[in-house]
Enzyme design. Structure first.
Site, PDB file in Angstrom:
ATOM      1  N   ARG A 177       0.867  -1.178   0.000  1.00 22.55           N
ATOM      2  CA  ARG A 177       0.000   0.000   0.000  1.00 22.55           C
ATOM      3  C   ARG A 177       0.902   1.226   0.000  1.00 22.55           C
ATOM      4  O   ARG A 177       2.114   1.138   0.171  1.00 22.55           O
ATOM      5  CB  ARG A 177      -0.996   0.017   1.165  1.00 22.55           C
ATOM      6  CG  ARG A 177      -0.691  -0.779   2.377  1.00 22.55           C
ATOM      7  CD  ARG A 177       0.408  -0.215   3.232  1.00 22.55           C
ATOM      8  NE  ARG A 177       0.243   1.200   3.483  1.00 22.55           N
ATOM      9  CZ  ARG A 177       1.233   2.014   3.761  1.00 22.55           C
ATOM     10  NH1 ARG A 177       2.479   1.575   3.794  1.00 22.55           N
ATOM     11  NH2 ARG A 177       1.017   3.287   3.990  1.00 22.55           N
TER      12      ARG A 177
ATOM     13  N   ALA B 196       0.793   5.040  -2.382  1.00 27.74           N
ATOM     14  CA  ALA B 196       0.675   5.294  -3.816  1.00 27.74           C
ATOM     15  C   ALA B 196       1.936   4.950  -4.613  1.00 27.74           C
ATOM     16  O   ALA B 196       1.857   4.252  -5.634  1.00 27.74           O
ATOM     17  CB  ALA B 196       0.265   6.752  -4.053  1.00 27.74           C
TER      18      ALA B 196
ATOM     19  N   GLN C 121      -2.148   1.868  10.077  1.00 23.99           N
ATOM     20  CA  GLN C 121      -0.860   1.980   9.389  1.00 23.99           C
ATOM     21  C   GLN C 121       0.161   2.762  10.208  1.00 23.99           C
ATOM     22  O   GLN C 121       1.366   2.502  10.124  1.00 23.99           O
ATOM     23  CB  GLN C 121      -1.041   2.651   8.023  1.00 23.99           C
ATOM     24  CG  GLN C 121      -1.854   1.841   7.030  1.00 23.99           C
ATOM     25  CD  GLN C 121      -3.302   2.281   6.998  1.00 23.99           C
ATOM     26  OE1 GLN C 121      -3.892   2.591   8.036  1.00 23.99           O
ATOM     27  NE2 GLN C 121      -3.900   2.315   5.828  1.00 23.99           N
TER      28      GLN C 121
ATOM     29  N   ASP D 242      -2.056  10.260  -1.861  1.00 24.69           N
ATOM     30  CA  ASP D 242      -2.310   9.296  -2.930  1.00 24.69           C
ATOM     31  C   ASP D 242      -2.672   9.969  -4.240  1.00 24.69           C
ATOM     32  O   ASP D 242      -2.551   9.364  -5.300  1.00 24.69           O
ATOM     33  CB  ASP D 242      -3.435   8.339  -2.514  1.00 24.69           C
ATOM     34  CG  ASP D 242      -2.962   7.363  -1.459  1.00 24.69           C
ATOM     35  OD1 ASP D 242      -2.703   6.205  -1.807  1.00 24.69           O
ATOM     36  OD2 ASP D 242      -2.805   7.768  -0.294  1.00 24.69           O
TER      37      ASP D 242
ATOM     38  N   LYS E 173      -4.898   9.395   3.323  1.00 20.47           N
ATOM     39  CA  LYS E 173      -5.593   8.464   4.198  1.00 20.47           C
ATOM     40  C   LYS E 173      -6.644   9.177   5.048  1.00 20.47           C
ATOM     41  O   LYS E 173      -6.445  10.288   5.521  1.00 20.47           O
ATOM     42  CB  LYS E 173      -4.578   7.755   5.095  1.00 20.47           C
ATOM     43  CG  LYS E 173      -5.142   6.643   5.959  1.00 20.47           C
ATOM     44  CD  LYS E 173      -5.885   5.596   5.134  1.00 20.47           C
ATOM     45  CE  LYS E 173      -5.029   4.988   4.038  1.00 20.47           C
ATOM     46  NZ  LYS E 173      -5.790   4.064   3.183  1.00 20.47           N
TER      47      LYS E 173
END
Length: 361
Positions: free
Chosen positions: A46, A48, A211, A252, A263
């Site tokens: 994960r 980008a 995360q 992202d 996020k």
């Protein structure tokens, strides 16, 4: 940088399974576009930039499989498929591009990488499938190496923005694990430390996939960079107490006007930073800027599984039958962004004009 998020090893792609960190450290192997797409979708990989690199290798793997350039990797391939002509090869490649493009909708680096790989494919389309496959693999290798070079350049620009002794808040994970290596936001921290600055990191837990708790904190511990983990709803309190000097996050996708998709929870952090007069920086490679999208309102927001909100792994805390929303990203308006940190420099108070000017340099 003590780990390789993605690596080419023994004619296959290997990626760290980020779903099980920090409890366990394991590489998973990938041989086809379909398997790489599933790795992206299920968040084995994960971030980008890392998603873009993985997609590039997914294209190369599919070309190797279809061309039978590495026969040991295709034991399940039928004799008819192994002897397929150029038309069959092209058909299979199109399917590979399609499945990779459908893996996650918000990270623009995914589509940037696929477009770059398609251009390479088209430039060598008259060659034999094995030659095409090798050319695509070489391009995937270059995309990985280029990502690390870009992150280090970006890190140097961002490090100059942080004072010695800065206490920097970050949200989610924008480190080596979210890229081919070094990192975007965490790359800024690494570069600052490399330049001799003593900084400390405050990592938001980043619900619901954690995360920040699982990945950012782990990375900083590996690098011996002081890090403090907090839950997402503690950020405002620390800002009010004067314990945060700057915020640096990744992204992202950035719209043409400077709106930033990152996020879920990033928008709240940006609003709090503005309230407390704390600079809010976004570290983003130019490949993350999408000039085809005018504003953040046009950025597609991925909705993920309800299970991620109900609990974590085998632990469930939500009542059965409750309605759940799980958008994976939110959009921070450009007016809340102090600056975009790119490999070509920093855009302060980003807007459409400033972004286009930098993209043309």
């Amino acid at each position: 940088m003590k780990v390789e998020t993605l690596r080419w090893f023994n004619n296959r792609l290997e990626m760290i399974d980020q779903r099980i960190l920090p409890a366990a450290f394991e590489y998973l192997s990938y041989y086809t576009a379909h398997s790489v797409a599933e790795g992206i979708r299920s968040m084995v990989v994960r971030g980008a930039p890392a998603i873009g690199v993985a997609a590039a290798y997914g294209v190369a793997l599919e070309a190797l499989r279809l061309s039978n350039a590495t026969p040991s990797l295709t034991p399940a391939l039928s004799p008819e498929r192994r002897g397929s002509d150029a038309a069959e090869f092209n058909k299979g490649m199109e399917e590979g591009f399609k499945v990779l493009a459908a893996s996650r909708p918000t990270a623009v680096n995914l589509f940037w990488a696929l477009q770059r790989m398609r251009k390479v494919w088209e430039s060598v389309a008259t060659q034999t499938p094995p030659r095409i496959a090798q050319r695509l693999l070489a391009e995937a290798h270059e995309i990985l190496a280029e990502d690390i070079r870009i992150n280090k350049a970006m890190g140097a620009h961002g490090a100059a923005l942080l004072k010695d002794g800065a206490r920097v808040l970050t949200h989610c994970n924008a480190g080596a694990l979210a890229t081919a290596g070094w990192g975007t936001a965490l790359g800024v921290f690494r570069s600052a430390v490399e330049a001799g600055k003593k900084i400390s990191v405050i990592a938001d837990e980043t619900r619901p996939f954690l995360q920040g708790a699982r990945l950012t904190a782990w990375e900083m511990v590996q690098e011996n960079i002081p890090v403090t983990l907090i839950t997402d709803n503690m950020a405002g309190h620390l800002m009010a107490q004067g314990e945060v000097d700057a915020v640096v996050v990744g992204t992202d996708r950035v719209a043409a006007n400077g709106d930033v998709a990152n996020k879920i929870g990033t928008y709240m952090v940006a609003v709090l930073a503005r309230r407390h007069n704390i600079p809010f920086y976004v570290a983003c490679p130019l490949s993350t800027i999408d000039l085809s999208i005018a504003t953040g309102k046009d950025i597609p927001i991925e909705e993920r599984s309800e299970d991620e909100v109900k609990g974590f792994r085998d632990c469930r805390w939500a009542a059965e039958g409750v309605k759940i929303r799980n958008p994976a990203f939110d959009v921070t308006p450009a007016e809340l962004v102090t600056g975009l940190i790119t490999e070509k420099g920093v855009i302060l108070q980003p807007d459409a004009q400033g972004i286009r000017k930098l993209m043309q340099v």
